[in-house]
Write a protein that holds these residues in place. Structure first.
Motif, PDB file in Angstrom:
ATOM      1  N   TRP A 135       0.839  -1.188   0.000  1.00 31.23           N
ATOM      2  CA  TRP A 135       0.000   0.000   0.000  1.00 31.23           C
ATOM      3  C   TRP A 135       0.877   1.241   0.000  1.00 31.23           C
ATOM      4  O   TRP A 135       2.032   1.212   0.435  1.00 31.23           O
ATOM      5  CB  TRP A 135      -0.955   0.023   1.198  1.00 31.23           C
ATOM      6  CG  TRP A 135      -0.299   0.106   2.546  1.00 31.23           C
ATOM      7  CD1 TRP A 135       0.045  -0.943   3.360  1.00 31.23           C
ATOM      8  CD2 TRP A 135       0.122   1.298   3.235  1.00 31.23           C
ATOM      9  NE1 TRP A 135       0.637  -0.489   4.512  1.00 31.23           N
ATOM     10  CE2 TRP A 135       0.702   0.885   4.467  1.00 31.23           C
ATOM     11  CE3 TRP A 135       0.059   2.649   2.955  1.00 31.23           C
ATOM     12  CZ2 TRP A 135       1.216   1.783   5.390  1.00 31.23           C
ATOM     13  CZ3 TRP A 135       0.575   3.561   3.876  1.00 31.23           C
ATOM     14  CH2 TRP A 135       1.141   3.119   5.077  1.00 31.23           C
ATOM     15  N   LEU A 136       0.311   2.338  -0.509  1.00 29.64           N
ATOM     16  CA  LEU A 136       1.014   3.607  -0.592  1.00 29.64           C
ATOM     17  C   LEU A 136       0.069   4.709  -0.147  1.00 29.64           C
ATOM     18  O   LEU A 136      -1.067   4.790  -0.632  1.00 29.64           O
ATOM     19  CB  LEU A 136       1.475   3.868  -2.027  1.00 29.64           C
ATOM     20  CG  LEU A 136       2.181   5.209  -2.293  1.00 29.64           C
ATOM     21  CD1 LEU A 136       3.547   5.234  -1.611  1.00 29.64           C
ATOM     22  CD2 LEU A 136       2.326   5.441  -3.794  1.00 29.64           C
ATOM     23  N   LEU A 137       0.521   5.552   0.770  1.00 33.98           N
ATOM     24  CA  LEU A 137      -0.267   6.714   1.164  1.00 33.98           C
ATOM     25  C   LEU A 137      -0.316   7.683  -0.015  1.00 33.98           C
ATOM     26  O   LEU A 137       0.720   8.117  -0.509  1.00 33.98           O
ATOM     27  CB  LEU A 137       0.359   7.389   2.384  1.00 33.98           C
ATOM     28  CG  LEU A 137      -0.384   8.611   2.939  1.00 33.98           C
ATOM     29  CD1 LEU A 137      -1.762   8.212   3.463  1.00 33.98           C
ATOM     30  CD2 LEU A 137       0.432   9.280   4.050  1.00 33.98           C
ATOM     31  N   THR A 138      -1.527   7.994  -0.474  1.00 34.62           N
ATOM     32  CA  THR A 138      -1.712   8.877  -1.628  1.00 34.62           C
ATOM     33  C   THR A 138      -2.681   9.991  -1.240  1.00 34.62           C
ATOM     34  O   THR A 138      -3.834  10.026  -1.677  1.00 34.62           O
ATOM     35  CB  THR A 138      -2.231   8.089  -2.843  1.00 34.62           C
ATOM     36  OG1 THR A 138      -3.319   7.229  -2.435  1.00 34.62           O
ATOM     37  CG2 THR A 138      -1.139   7.246  -3.459  1.00 34.62           C
ATOM     38  N   PRO A 139      -2.220  10.912  -0.411  1.00 35.71           N
ATOM     39  CA  PRO A 139      -3.108  11.935   0.138  1.00 35.71           C
ATOM     40  C   PRO A 139      -3.443  13.024  -0.868  1.00 35.71           C
ATOM     41  O   PRO A 139      -2.865  13.109  -1.953  1.00 35.71           O
ATOM     42  CB  PRO A 139      -2.280  12.496   1.288  1.00 35.71           C
ATOM     43  CG  PRO A 139      -0.868  12.355   0.813  1.00 35.71           C
ATOM     44  CD  PRO A 139      -0.837  11.064   0.049  1.00 35.71           C
ATOM     45  N   GLY A 140      -4.374  13.848  -0.473  1.00 36.08           N
ATOM     46  CA  GLY A 140      -4.816  14.965  -1.292  1.00 36.08           C
ATOM     47  C   GLY A 140      -6.316  15.078  -1.219  1.00 36.08           C
ATOM     48  O   GLY A 140      -6.857  15.999  -0.615  1.00 36.08           O
ATOM     49  N   HIS A 141      -6.994  14.115  -1.814  1.00 36.57           N
ATOM     50  CA  HIS A 141      -8.454  14.088  -1.725  1.00 36.57           C
ATOM     51  C   HIS A 141      -8.877  14.087  -0.263  1.00 36.57           C
ATOM     52  O   HIS A 141      -9.770  14.827   0.152  1.00 36.57           O
ATOM     53  CB  HIS A 141      -8.993  12.877  -2.464  1.00 36.57           C
ATOM     54  CG  HIS A 141     -10.486  12.741  -2.428  1.00 36.57           C
ATOM     55  ND1 HIS A 141     -11.325  13.597  -3.085  1.00 36.57           N
ATOM     56  CD2 HIS A 141     -11.281  11.846  -1.786  1.00 36.57           C
ATOM     57  CE1 HIS A 141     -12.582  13.248  -2.864  1.00 36.57           C
ATOM     58  NE2 HIS A 141     -12.584  12.185  -2.076  1.00 36.57           N
ATOM     59  N   THR A 142      -8.257  13.222   0.519  1.00 31.84           N
ATOM     60  CA  THR A 142      -8.282  13.298   1.981  1.00 31.84           C
ATOM     61  C   THR A 142      -6.856  13.049   2.464  1.00 31.84           C
ATOM     62  O   THR A 142      -6.030  12.486   1.732  1.00 31.84           O
ATOM     63  CB  THR A 142      -9.228  12.262   2.626  1.00 31.84           C
ATOM     64  OG1 THR A 142      -8.725  10.938   2.363  1.00 31.84           O
ATOM     65  CG2 THR A 142     -10.654  12.397   2.107  1.00 31.84           C
ATOM     66  N   PRO A 143      -6.538  13.430   3.697  1.00 36.80           N
ATOM     67  CA  PRO A 143      -5.157  13.277   4.167  1.00 36.80           C
ATOM     68  C   PRO A 143      -4.687  11.832   4.308  1.00 36.80           C
ATOM     69  O   PRO A 143      -3.487  11.566   4.238  1.00 36.80           O
ATOM     70  CB  PRO A 143      -5.176  13.974   5.535  1.00 36.80           C
ATOM     71  CG  PRO A 143      -6.291  14.966   5.435  1.00 36.80           C
ATOM     72  CD  PRO A 143      -7.340  14.271   4.616  1.00 36.80           C
ATOM     73  N   GLY A 173      -3.138  15.745 -14.284  1.00 38.79           N
ATOM     74  CA  GLY A 173      -2.413  15.862 -13.031  1.00 38.79           C
ATOM     75  C   GLY A 173      -3.079  16.766 -12.016  1.00 38.79           C
ATOM     76  O   GLY A 173      -2.554  16.972 -10.922  1.00 38.79           O
ATOM     77  N   ASP A 174      -4.240  17.304 -12.377  1.00 33.03           N
ATOM     78  CA  ASP A 174      -4.980  18.196 -11.491  1.00 33.03           C
ATOM     79  C   ASP A 174      -6.234  17.499 -10.979  1.00 33.03           C
ATOM     80  O   ASP A 174      -6.917  16.802 -11.734  1.00 33.03           O
ATOM     81  CB  ASP A 174      -5.385  19.475 -12.220  1.00 33.03           C
ATOM     82  CG  ASP A 174      -4.184  20.311 -12.617  1.00 33.03           C
ATOM     83  OD1 ASP A 174      -3.258  20.423 -11.793  1.00 33.03           O
ATOM     84  OD2 ASP A 174      -4.172  20.846 -13.741  1.00 33.03           O
ATOM     85  N   ALA A 175      -6.542  17.707  -9.706  1.00 32.67           N
ATOM     86  CA  ALA A 175      -7.709  17.078  -9.097  1.00 32.67           C
ATOM     87  C   ALA A 175      -8.714  18.132  -8.669  1.00 32.67           C
ATOM     88  O   ALA A 175      -8.358  19.255  -8.312  1.00 32.67           O
ATOM     89  CB  ALA A 175      -7.290  16.236  -7.895  1.00 32.67           C
ATOM     90  N   ALA A 182      -1.917  20.451  -3.683  1.00 38.82           N
ATOM     91  CA  ALA A 182      -0.521  20.101  -3.913  1.00 38.82           C
ATOM     92  C   ALA A 182      -0.268  18.613  -3.668  1.00 38.82           C
ATOM     93  O   ALA A 182       0.432  17.947  -4.447  1.00 38.82           O
ATOM     94  CB  ALA A 182       0.391  20.946  -3.021  1.00 38.82           C
ATOM     95  N   LYS A 183      -0.837  18.085  -2.604  1.00 39.17           N
ATOM     96  CA  LYS A 183      -0.639  16.662  -2.318  1.00 39.17           C
ATOM     97  C   LYS A 183      -1.351  15.780  -3.333  1.00 39.17           C
ATOM     98  O   LYS A 183      -0.866  14.701  -3.676  1.00 39.17           O
ATOM     99  CB  LYS A 183      -1.096  16.348  -0.893  1.00 39.17           C
ATOM    100  CG  LYS A 183      -0.148  16.906   0.166  1.00 39.17           C
ATOM    101  CD  LYS A 183      -0.539  16.482   1.565  1.00 39.17           C
ATOM    102  CE  LYS A 183       0.474  17.003   2.585  1.00 39.17           C
ATOM    103  NZ  LYS A 183       0.129  16.608   3.975  1.00 39.17           N
ATOM    104  N   SER A 184      -2.509  16.230  -3.824  1.00 34.95           N
ATOM    105  CA  SER A 184      -3.176  15.479  -4.884  1.00 34.95           C
ATOM    106  C   SER A 184      -2.299  15.388  -6.125  1.00 34.95           C
ATOM    107  O   SER A 184      -2.185  14.324  -6.749  1.00 34.95           O
ATOM    108  CB  SER A 184      -4.513  16.128  -5.245  1.00 34.95           C
ATOM    109  OG  SER A 184      -5.540  15.711  -4.367  1.00 34.95           O
TER     110      SER A 184
END
Length: 240
Positions: A135-143, A173-175, A182-184
């Motif tokens: 698994w990989l932490l992929t934050p942005g949408h939520t932390p 590349g934009d959410a 930025a994290k997204s």
């Protein structure tokens, strides 16, 4: 290992808001209890159980539910699986507790029952292995949103939920609808660099091809979403 995409997502909106039709993936390995990545929404409870039954999986058989993040269209059906261990990232728990009244997609009223069930396990850090899956932490949408990265049928599959909601986000590349822009961007970039096949939160399966000019993204196959509209004594079906 066998990956079965029970639901492809669909990026539908209406004058009443977004539809919340999300993806859901079943992972089965020989000799081990089935794993679910996300659980779709309340409105799909009947069909979710029906799809599992068709595959010979009862709700009591599911041993692990990986909740990518705690939004209503991905997490609310966790109570259907009485014998499962549930996984959230610790950053998502912090988000629920600190921002649950601001992030209106969080069904925060449902969280105490999960928290106090004795069946919730927390992931921590940037990456790791859970039930044999990377698994990989992929934050942005939520932390605390986390993705599953695995090799399947000779290709790199990324189950990413709303880290990438649709083809537009993966190509640009934009959410949108993100807690942290930025994290997204960072999460989308990491997914695009690694994956061959992406299972997004709200779109068809996406295939990535790499060229000298960058990446090319195409749907892996047509959407399986079917809209059925009753009209008097007839039913019209539209596949999109």
């Amino acid at each position: 290992m066998e990956i079965t995409v029970l639901y492809q997502g669909f990026p539908g909106r209406s004058s009443r808001g977004f539809l919340g039709w999300s993806s859901c993936v079943l992972i089965r390995r020989e000799g081990k209890a089935p794993i679910l990545y996300d659980t779709v929404g309340f409105h799909e409870r009947y069909s979710l159980l029906a799809k599992l039954k068709e595959l010979g999986v009862g709700p009591e058989d599911v041993g692990t539910v990986l909740l990518s993040h705690f939004h209503f269209d991905h997490a609310v059906n966790y109570p259907l699986f009485p014998n499962a261990t549930f996984y959230l990232h610790e950053e998502e728990v912090k988000h629920i507790e600190e921002n649950g009244t601001k992030d209106l997609a969080v069904p925060r009223e449902m969280f105490p029952a999960l928290r106090d069930s004795g069946k919730l396990s927390l992931l921590s850090g940037e990456s790791g292995v859970v039930e044999g899956l990377s698994w990989l932490l992929t934050p942005g949408h939520t932390p605390g949103l986390f993705s599953i990265l695995t090799e399947y049928q000779g290709r790199k599959w990324a189950l990413v939920s709303d880290a990438v909601k649709n083809i537009l986000e993966l190509t640009s590349g934009d959410a949108v609808m993100t807690w942290d822009d930025a994290k997204s961007k960072e999460s989308i970039r990491a997914i695009a660099q690694w994956a061959d096949v992406v299972v997004p939160g709200h779109d068809r399966l996406l295939e990535i091809e790499r060229t000298g000019q960058g990446i090319v993204v195409n749907p892996l196959h047509e959407s399986a979403v079917q809209i059925i509209v009753p009209w008097k004594d007839e039913t019209f079906s539209l596949k999109i």
